[in-house]
Motif scaffolding. Structure first.
Motif, PDB file in Angstrom:
ATOM      1  N   LEU A 157     -10.483 -24.433  -0.834  1.00 39.76           N
ATOM      2  CA  LEU A 157      -9.890 -24.053   0.445  1.00 39.76           C
ATOM      3  C   LEU A 157      -9.052 -25.196   1.019  1.00 39.76           C
ATOM      4  O   LEU A 157      -8.021 -24.968   1.645  1.00 39.76           O
ATOM      5  N   ARG A 201      -3.438  -9.072  -6.109  1.00 41.21           N
ATOM      6  CA  ARG A 201      -3.713  -9.384  -4.716  1.00 41.21           C
ATOM      7  C   ARG A 201      -4.972 -10.221  -4.570  1.00 41.21           C
ATOM      8  O   ARG A 201      -5.030 -11.173  -3.824  1.00 41.21           O
ATOM      9  N   ARG A 202      -6.013  -9.860  -5.320  1.00 42.74           N
ATOM     10  CA  ARG A 202      -7.248 -10.617  -5.113  1.00 42.74           C
ATOM     11  C   ARG A 202      -7.538 -11.726  -6.101  1.00 42.74           C
ATOM     12  O   ARG A 202      -8.593 -12.368  -6.012  1.00 42.74           O
ATOM     13  N   ALA A 203      -6.653 -11.959  -7.002  1.00 38.53           N
ATOM     14  CA  ALA A 203      -6.917 -12.985  -8.002  1.00 38.53           C
ATOM     15  C   ALA A 203      -6.952 -14.383  -7.392  1.00 38.53           C
ATOM     16  O   ALA A 203      -6.005 -14.806  -6.737  1.00 38.53           O
ATOM     17  N   ALA A 204      -8.021 -15.070  -7.615  1.00 36.67           N
ATOM     18  CA  ALA A 204      -8.148 -16.439  -7.114  1.00 36.67           C
ATOM     19  C   ALA A 204      -7.715 -17.406  -8.206  1.00 36.67           C
ATOM     20  O   ALA A 204      -8.532 -17.908  -8.966  1.00 36.67           O
ATOM     21  N   LEU A 240       4.573  -8.940  -4.433  1.00 35.08           N
ATOM     22  CA  LEU A 240       3.299  -9.460  -3.949  1.00 35.08           C
ATOM     23  C   LEU A 240       3.111 -10.934  -4.264  1.00 35.08           C
ATOM     24  O   LEU A 240       2.718 -11.733  -3.414  1.00 35.08           O
ATOM     25  N   LYS A 272       4.983 -13.065  -1.991  1.00 38.26           N
ATOM     26  CA  LYS A 272       4.325 -13.174  -0.689  1.00 38.26           C
ATOM     27  C   LYS A 272       3.172 -14.165  -0.742  1.00 38.26           C
ATOM     28  O   LYS A 272       2.962 -14.946   0.172  1.00 38.26           O
ATOM     29  N   ARG A 273       2.447 -14.092  -1.807  1.00 37.71           N
ATOM     30  CA  ARG A 273       1.288 -14.973  -1.922  1.00 37.71           C
ATOM     31  C   ARG A 273       1.686 -16.411  -2.230  1.00 37.71           C
ATOM     32  O   ARG A 273       0.847 -17.298  -2.243  1.00 37.71           O
ATOM     33  N   HIS A 274       2.931 -16.613  -2.541  1.00 37.41           N
ATOM     34  CA  HIS A 274       3.391 -17.952  -2.905  1.00 37.41           C
ATOM     35  C   HIS A 274       2.676 -18.479  -4.132  1.00 37.41           C
ATOM     36  O   HIS A 274       2.421 -19.680  -4.241  1.00 37.41           O
ATOM     37  N   ARG A 321       2.228 -20.843   4.650  1.00 37.85           N
ATOM     38  CA  ARG A 321       1.742 -19.497   4.381  1.00 37.85           C
ATOM     39  C   ARG A 321       1.430 -18.785   5.681  1.00 37.85           C
ATOM     40  O   ARG A 321       1.016 -19.405   6.651  1.00 37.85           O
ATOM     41  N   GLY A 335       4.742 -10.081   5.379  1.00 42.34           N
ATOM     42  CA  GLY A 335       4.319 -10.384   4.022  1.00 42.34           C
ATOM     43  C   GLY A 335       2.980 -11.090   3.980  1.00 42.34           C
ATOM     44  O   GLY A 335       2.777 -12.068   3.267  1.00 42.34           O
ATOM     45  N   VAL A 338      -0.810 -11.499   2.961  1.00 46.15           N
ATOM     46  CA  VAL A 338      -1.813 -11.095   1.975  1.00 46.15           C
ATOM     47  C   VAL A 338      -3.029 -11.988   2.198  1.00 46.15           C
ATOM     48  O   VAL A 338      -2.910 -13.209   2.181  1.00 46.15           O
ATOM     49  N   PRO A 339      -4.169 -11.389   2.437  1.00 46.57           N
ATOM     50  CA  PRO A 339      -5.374 -12.190   2.688  1.00 46.57           C
ATOM     51  C   PRO A 339      -5.616 -13.178   1.552  1.00 46.57           C
ATOM     52  O   PRO A 339      -5.464 -12.827   0.392  1.00 46.57           O
ATOM     53  N   ASP A 340      -6.003 -14.359   1.889  1.00 42.63           N
ATOM     54  CA  ASP A 340      -6.258 -15.390   0.886  1.00 42.63           C
ATOM     55  C   ASP A 340      -7.619 -15.155   0.218  1.00 42.63           C
ATOM     56  O   ASP A 340      -8.654 -15.208   0.868  1.00 42.63           O
ATOM     57  N   PRO A 341      -7.585 -14.909  -1.088  1.00 38.56           N
ATOM     58  CA  PRO A 341      -8.823 -14.584  -1.804  1.00 38.56           C
ATOM     59  C   PRO A 341      -9.847 -15.716  -1.747  1.00 38.56           C
ATOM     60  O   PRO A 341     -11.045 -15.457  -1.694  1.00 38.56           O
ATOM     61  N   VAL A 342      -9.376 -16.933  -1.721  1.00 36.64           N
ATOM     62  CA  VAL A 342     -10.315 -18.054  -1.728  1.00 36.64           C
ATOM     63  C   VAL A 342     -11.044 -18.172  -0.392  1.00 36.64           C
ATOM     64  O   VAL A 342     -12.268 -18.307  -0.346  1.00 36.64           O
ATOM     65  N   ALA A 343     -10.276 -18.097   0.675  1.00 36.58           N
ATOM     66  CA  ALA A 343     -10.883 -18.193   1.999  1.00 36.58           C
ATOM     67  C   ALA A 343     -11.913 -17.075   2.161  1.00 36.58           C
ATOM     68  O   ALA A 343     -13.024 -17.257   2.664  1.00 36.58           O
ATOM     69  N   LEU A 387     -15.169 -17.748   0.481  1.00 37.48           N
ATOM     70  CA  LEU A 387     -16.040 -18.708   1.145  1.00 37.48           C
ATOM     71  C   LEU A 387     -17.099 -18.010   1.991  1.00 37.48           C
ATOM     72  O   LEU A 387     -18.228 -18.464   2.094  1.00 37.48           O
ATOM     73  N   ILE A 419     -16.290 -13.941  -5.656  1.00 40.65           N
ATOM     74  CA  ILE A 419     -14.910 -14.239  -6.022  1.00 40.65           C
ATOM     75  C   ILE A 419     -14.371 -13.193  -6.985  1.00 40.65           C
ATOM     76  O   ILE A 419     -13.190 -13.094  -7.257  1.00 40.65           O
TER      77      ILE A 419
END
Lengths: 344, 344
Positions: free
Chosen positions: A55, A113-116, A134, A137-139, B2, B45, B47-52, B55, B60
């Motif tokens: 994080l 979208r959900r890949a960490a 996508l 957007k996620r960079h 982001r 744009g 997209v929820p951060d999968p890592v956060a 936590l 995951i």
DNA sequence: CTGTTAGCGCCTTCAA
DNA sequence: TTGAAGGCGCTAACAG
């Protein structure tokens, strides 16, 4: 309850910072505190949480490989194993793991979208798709493999069309006129828009180029078989084709080596000899292609290297670089599975 | 920078919670707010951060496969592809990704330490290792594949020793007395303590059981060849063995099918016929084993199923269950690569 | 149905 | 060399 950095700090009578240093920059603290902290950490069995760490560091240490199909299907193609080995080689250089990401509920975008992961490699994804959107957007830096090079998408690939044309020209040159093409069917998991196969389309175009020039009408004169990209898929297609009453084609042009392998099995089961009774060709040149009897005539493409380069440049991007597209060479490999048709 | 949940909340004039709900439990908010929030999220744009997210959710969505070697080496063995397909099938049922985790700087424990996954599968790891210790500290549920079943480690495997004995008994029954065993060498990446190969040791023990009973001294009368587990490894071993002046063995017992494949190549390159001049056997029964000529005599073990079950039970553990060890059946598959020695 | 308040576990300025 | 405080981005009670 898991034990955290805080627990260690308290027990050792130091701040969390110090514990963090002990694990990440031991040079910044005295040997005594280091030893004490690590000692307690060892006793209590403390291991820093990789996710929490991610994080703040923004690095999870994994590169993702986005698959257009569920893992079991995708892994039936040995070409993917080649690719993965190459990707793995690049991972090795950077101590990264490789996360294989299948579609989620049939949707590859959802998976993306959900890949960490820190970076992503896609297979056969075009530039127009929602996946590209996508990922931007996620960079998350990404590179397409066997996709379409554009300004917005970095790609590593080959000239499928030219390679396919060369192969078909070779087949025609052998004298074949009754031709069957074993085509790859699209994965069934994705949404229609994402479902087109760039590779298949390009190879078909190449076949058509050669056929046209020879005055053969693909739609009318060539027998097409759609099949899954696996040994079983090729075997099924082989049986279907060989079971027909009509004059048998003199050559089966398979869009992938693994399909040709299945075709070999079908031929054996029916007592059809290759290449005496039927010629067979593939595409990819995976290691098994030269081991089978007869060795397979195919188009070699550098799967390992493609994977390696793709991973290398996506990691380069992650590090801030701006690498360019990569187009690799292919080579027609003529072995003995294809010969002139009988009675020539 | 982001864009985060906070940005959306502000722009939409709602709290972060509401935005979170919009993405995770749309049912809990009104259609209007949902639309507004999602509209803004789309525009910006977001997209929820999968890592956060991980936590707090503690999930995951990936299961890890801990490899004893770098990815390229490991993937040279098609048996691993089988395993991965099975694991992938279980992943599919739970919408999980599969993270392939190679050793970090030659240390597999280090890799286990930083792996960001919900559960872990290991290959050939014994119960005594530091890996087990670490995984327990991390509270990451894990299952060993081809490991050693103990109270502390859940395992999925076969009876390698019995299977190997059966195979060797078959070979001896054919009349072979000049035997070569192509053994797998340990990976070079791990620390000595972790480096022993349970599988190899068990299979050797099984071979010895059969040999002893036939009055053959393994140390004195059997030629041993150590090799890497790959086609190339088998090929090299084949050439080494066939290049010798001494009376050639009548059979090469390979510890893995893929090694046998390489052996085939070496034989072909030297004009040695299988099985007329030399019998060859394998272990695993991967799909290619029945495709080669001659089809390979080997021990079938359910790679796909092993992977599937291992993943299934580790996920069961993750969900709080307490599944038990699994031992799977093997079967001697006699095909035509092994026959009685010449002159019998 | 929506907002407030706390963390999740760690790293990282900035001071001391 | 060490500590204090803040924040990474999100979810999860608990109110309202």
């Amino acid at each position: 309850m898991r034990i955290t950095i805080k627990d260690i700090a308290e027990r050792a009578g130091v701040s969390k910072t110090t514990v963090s240093f002990a694990f990440n920059e031991p040079g910044k603290i005295s040997k005594e505190t280091y030893d004490r902290v690590m000692g307690i950490a060892g006793e209590l069995g403390y291991v820093p949480d990789p996710v929490a760490r991610t994080l703040t560091t923004k690095r999870i240490g994994a590169i993702g490989l986005l698959l257009p199909q569920p893992i079991p299907e995708a892994l039936r193609n040995p070409y993917l194993h080649e690719l993965m080995q190459g990707i793995g080689a690049a991972c090795h250089e950077h101590d990264f793991a490789l996360t294989v990401i299948p579609p989620v509920k049939g949707r590859i975008v959802e998976a993306a979208r959900r890949a960490a992961v820190d970076a992503i490699l896609t297979i056969g994804v075009g530039p127009g798709g929602s996946i590209v959107d996508l990922l931007q957007k996620r960079h998350v830096p990404f590179v397409t493999i066997d996709g379409k090079p554009t300004d917005a998408t970095l790609n590593v690939g080959i000239d499928d069309r030219a390679a396919a044309r060369t192969l078909m020209e070779f087949v025609l040159g052998l004298g074949h006129r009754r031709i069957a093409i074993i085509e790859l069917q699209s994965e069934t998991v994705n949404e229609p828009e994402e479902r087109s196969s760039l590779v298949r389309d390009a190879r078909m175009a190449g076949f058509r180029d050669a056929l046209d020039r020879a005055g053969i009408d693909l739609e009318r004169d060539v027998r097409m078989h759609l099949t899954e990209c696996s040994i079983e898929g090729g075997r099924t297609a082989g049986h279907e084709l060989l079971a027909r009453d009509e004059p048998r084609p003199t050559v089966a042009v398979c869009m992938s080596d693994v399909v040709a392998f299945g075709f070999y099995a079908a031929c054996r089961e029916r007592g059809i000899r290759i290449p005496e009774d039927l010629s067979v060709t593939g595409f990819d040149d995976v290691p098994y292609s030269s081991l089978l009897s007869p060795p397979l005539t195919t188009v070699r493409q550098p799967g390992y290297l493609k994977g390696y380069e793709a991973a290398r440049i996506v990691l380069e991007r992650l590090a801030g670089g701006s690498p360019g597209h990569i187009v690799m060479e292919t080579e027609l490999v003529t072995r003995t599975s294809a010969a002139a048709p009988a009675g020539t």
